[in-house]
Design a protein around this motif. Structure first.
Motif, PDB file in Angstrom:
ATOM      1  N   THR B  36      42.424  95.887 -14.617  1.00  0.00           N
ATOM      2  CA  THR B  36      43.597  96.330 -13.978  1.00  0.00           C
ATOM      3  C   THR B  36      44.805  95.089 -14.425  1.00  0.00           C
ATOM      4  OG1 THR B  36      42.379  97.113 -12.152  1.00  0.00           O
ATOM      5  CG2 THR B  36      44.698  96.859 -12.085  1.00  0.00           C
ATOM      6  N   SER B 360      40.895  97.225  -8.370  1.00  0.00           N
ATOM      7  CA  SER B 360      42.330  97.441  -8.687  1.00  0.00           C
ATOM      8  C   SER B 360      43.306  97.252  -7.785  1.00  0.00           C
ATOM      9  CB  SER B 360      42.272  99.185  -9.050  1.00  0.00           C
ATOM     10  OG  SER B 360      41.435  99.848  -9.643  1.00  0.00           O
ATOM     11  N   PHE B 390      52.489  98.125 -13.083  1.00  0.00           N
ATOM     12  CA  PHE B 390      51.147  98.938 -12.863  1.00  0.00           C
ATOM     13  C   PHE B 390      51.560 100.405 -12.733  1.00  0.00           C
ATOM     14  CE2 PHE B 390      50.295  94.445 -11.269  1.00  0.00           C
ATOM     15  CZ  PHE B 390      49.263  94.212 -11.978  1.00  0.00           C
ATOM     16  N   ILE B 395      46.133 103.032 -13.393  1.00  0.00           N
ATOM     17  CA  ILE B 395      44.937 102.841 -12.521  1.00  0.00           C
ATOM     18  C   ILE B 395      44.038 103.707 -12.259  1.00  0.00           C
ATOM     19  CG2 ILE B 395      44.565 102.032  -9.996  1.00  0.00           C
ATOM     20  CD1 ILE B 395      47.370 100.522 -10.405  1.00  0.00           C
TER      21      ILE B 395
END
Lengths: 254, 429
Positions: B36, B360, B390, B395
């Motif tokens: 991540t 994550s 992100f 993710i």
């Protein structure tokens, strides 16, 4: 008559089994074994656990399978309960040749028509009593609401409704076995297989369990097939099948 | 058994042996966390670079230098043969071959090239505003089509007679303007020396103030009338032959060219003796370095996940062993082998799910904190720079991949569970 080549969706097979039970009640023969033999191992090391057994069990009977250890009584029960397949011979459940059923049909048949009670209880100690009882319905894919309702009913019939939320590990031996009986009852089976149901209990508690089983046999017409060492229990059954070295040596009636 | 029951049963089974589950999840957590974070940094840097790609130069621009020349000067590793008529410039030990009018004509006549001009470099001495303080600065040409993040005003115009200049955000105040907005439309003076050493002053109008970015470190941008004026002063009195030489020619190519045709154009120029690169090629080098770093980090995350998958196998094999009787009971009660398999592989996927979810979340948290710290300190001047980014989709992709790895790891124990013979299983001590 049931034709095994019909499409075997879950819903249909439930209907089929109902038809089976209906048929069987007409014919009154719930299990019929024809020359069944079970051999373990191969060639030189082959061992005949059961040798040419013929057996006919009617709906509503109570059968005791007795014999010394190694006589083949557990093997016989496993074959009758469709947990094992005979090396030769054929087994008819409700007039249907079990050898012709698919794996899925066998699973469904055990799930819908059989109940199991074991000497060692096999309860999941982390789960609640209710969760343990409704396991067969969960396997069958029943809704949570319905299975909880039926689970409580089954517990009521063994006088343990108040313990529904307790952990299974909190119960006494006798209570545990009553939970097992409730679990065996929950799917309204036509046959209950009990493997040494009183083996782990003191005689007084064992007696209560026996009474419960025979009450179900009399009141609901559930066929009982009990494997036992206990002569007293065997005598209470309508028929005893005495095994020695894989053969039936007497077929006493009460 | 219904799917929801399998999910619930698998989830509660997972927490039967809490410590073991926790330890297994930690391994997955490390992998998920690393993935991540590295992808977050990768995405953050990549999006900034993409943005800056527009800032530095137009997409249809080619930077053309003589062959064997690169942005860092002539390679000195092997001696190069001198060709008659070639001019060379030497700055601080870096020598560059110069391009002349002849080269410009050759490039202009190449099919696919719309226009080409010398990239004129001028070296003014200072810039001065209302408070008359003089400041040094670097001047560069403003190219049409360049995306600039403006703080105030507008972009310079090359197609006018007006001499225009674009300041960077730190100049207006030091020059004596009250605010960047107040500087717009005002004149500043630019000082430059002629070859004879005479100091001349040119007035230019401030048209805009740009945000400071990674790519604007080049300096203040001047429109072409201002550049030509400064160049004229800088080369005053020199023979034409001496002035019409530059190390770089910038050209515009036909925007309708596709990638293949563009490659062909570069090849044609290469055959003619020039090295042509687009702005994207230039940025691409930076991108490649960052991509390589991320690839290495992802590789380590991959190793962590590989180790984690063995942890899953181990944990579930123990669980299968422990629950042998339970499996036997469920099979006796009519649960199919397929459902038993599903039950255990679901448990494996749930291990992957929780590990990747927590990993994550931790990765995002650490990434956001690091980003805050970075943008508040050493990246303060780079407006719009996000160290990490992100996107939710990435993710989900990471979580999905980890759950698939967990599923694959779970197939071995799940298969073992599904193959159990109920009789043997119930007899198991």
């Amino acid at each position: 008559m049931w034709v095994s080549s019909q499409p075997n969706t879950e819903a249909k097979s439930i209907v089929k089994i109902d038809v089976l039970i209906y048929n069987s009640r007409n014919h009154m023969s719930v299990i019929s074994a024809k020359k069944i033999t079970r051999v373990y191992g191969k060639k030189e090391s082959a061992f005949k656990a059961l040798d040419n057994i013929n057996l006919d069990i009617k709906q509503g009977e109570s059968i005791a399978i007795i014999g010394k250890s190694g006589s083949g009584k557990s093997t016989l029960m496993h074959l009758l309960a469709l947990l094992d397949t005979p090396t030769s011979g054929s087994l008819f459940i409700n007039d249907q040749d079990s050898g012709k059923l698919s794996k899925k049909e066998l699973d469904n048949l055990r799930n819908q028509s059989f109940g199991f009670v074991f000497q060692q209880f096999f309860l999941n100690s982390n789960n609640s009593v209710l969760e343990n009882v409704i396991l067969p319905l969960k396997i069958a894919g029943m809704d949570r609401k319905d299975r909880t309702k039926r689970g409580l009913e089954a517990l009521r019939s063994v006088d343990l409704a108040d313990k529904a939320k307790n952990k299974a590990s909190d119960l006494s031996g006798g209570q545990k076995q009553r939970v097992c009986i409730a679990r065996a009852l929950i799917n309204n089976p036509s046959i209950i297989f009990a493997d040494e149901p009183t083996g782990n209990l003191d005689s007084q508690t064992g007696n209560k369990i026996e009474n419960l089983l025979f009450k179900l046999n009399k009141e609901q017409g559930i066929t009982l097939i009990i494997v036992t060492h206990d002569d007293e229990l065997a005598k209470r059954c309508s028929r005893q099948i005495n095994l020695k070295d894989g053969k039936v040596i007497n077929r006493g009636k009460k | 058994m219904k799917l929801i029951d399998i999910l619930q049963t698998a989830n509660s089974n997972m927490f039967r042996s809490r410590l073991r589950t926790f330890l297994t999840i930690i391994a997955i957590f490390i992998g998920a966390f690393t993935l991540t974070l590295t992808n977050g940094i990768g995405a953050g840097v990549a999006s900034y670079i993409d943005e800056q790609l527009g800032n530095i130069g137009a997409k249809d621009m080619l930077i053309i230098q003589p062959k064997n020349s690169n942005p860092f000067g002539e390679s000195t590793s092997t001696p190069q043969k001198y060709e008659e008529g070639q001019s060379v410039t030497n700055t601080g030990g870096i020598s560059m071959t110069l391009l002349n009018q002849n080269d410009l004509d050759k490039i202009r006549s190449t099919p696919g090239i719309v226009s080409a001009d010398f990239d004129i470099s001028v070296a003014p001495n200072y810039i001065s505003g209302p408070n008359s303080d003089k400041f040094k600065f670097t001047a560069s040409s403003y190219y049409d089509g360049v995306n600039i993040s403006l703080k105030a005003g507008s972009i310079p115009n090359n197609h006018t007679d007006e001499k225009q200049i674009l300041l960077t955000s730190d100049f207006p105040t030091v020059l004596g303007f009250e605010s960047p907005e107040k500087a717009i439309g005002q004149n500043v003076s630019v000082g430059i020396k002629t070859p004879t050493g005479e100091q001349k002053v040119v007035y230019a109008k401030v048209v805009g103030v740009q945000e400071k970015t990674l790519m604007s470190m080049g300096g203040l941008q001047l429109n072409s009338p201002l550049i030509s004026e400064l160049h004229t002063l800088q080369t005053e009195g020199l023979p034409a032959d001496a002035t019409n030489k530059q190390p770089i020619i910038t050209a515009r190519f036909d925007q309708s060219l596709n990638d293949k045709q563009l490659e062909q154009l570069k090849k044609t120029l290469n055959e003619k003796g020039y090295n042509a690169i687009t702005i994207e090629d230039q940025i691409g080098i930076i991108k490649q370095v960052i991509d390589a770093v991320i690839a290495v980090l992802n590789f380590f995350a991959g190793i962590a996940l590989l180790a984690a998958s063995f942890g899953i196998v181990n944990t579930l094999l123990m669980a299968v062993q422990e629950r042998t009787k339970e499996i036997g009971l469920m099979k006796a009660m009519g649960m199919s082998s397929r459902k038993v398999f599903l039950l255990f592989s679901t448990e494996a996927m749930l291990l992957g799910f929780w590990g990747s979810l927590i990993g994550s979340l931790a990765g995002v948290t650490v990434g956001l904190v690091a980003n805050k710290v970075a943008t508040d300190t050493f990246l303060k001047d780079l407006v719009g720079f996000e160290l990490t980014s992100f996107p939710l989709l990435s993710i989900f992709v990471i979580m999905f991949i980890i759950m698939m790895i967990a599923f694959l790891a779970g197939t071995l124990p799940a298969r073992r569970a599904s193959k159990k013979d109920p009789i043997e299983a119930l007899r198991y001590e």
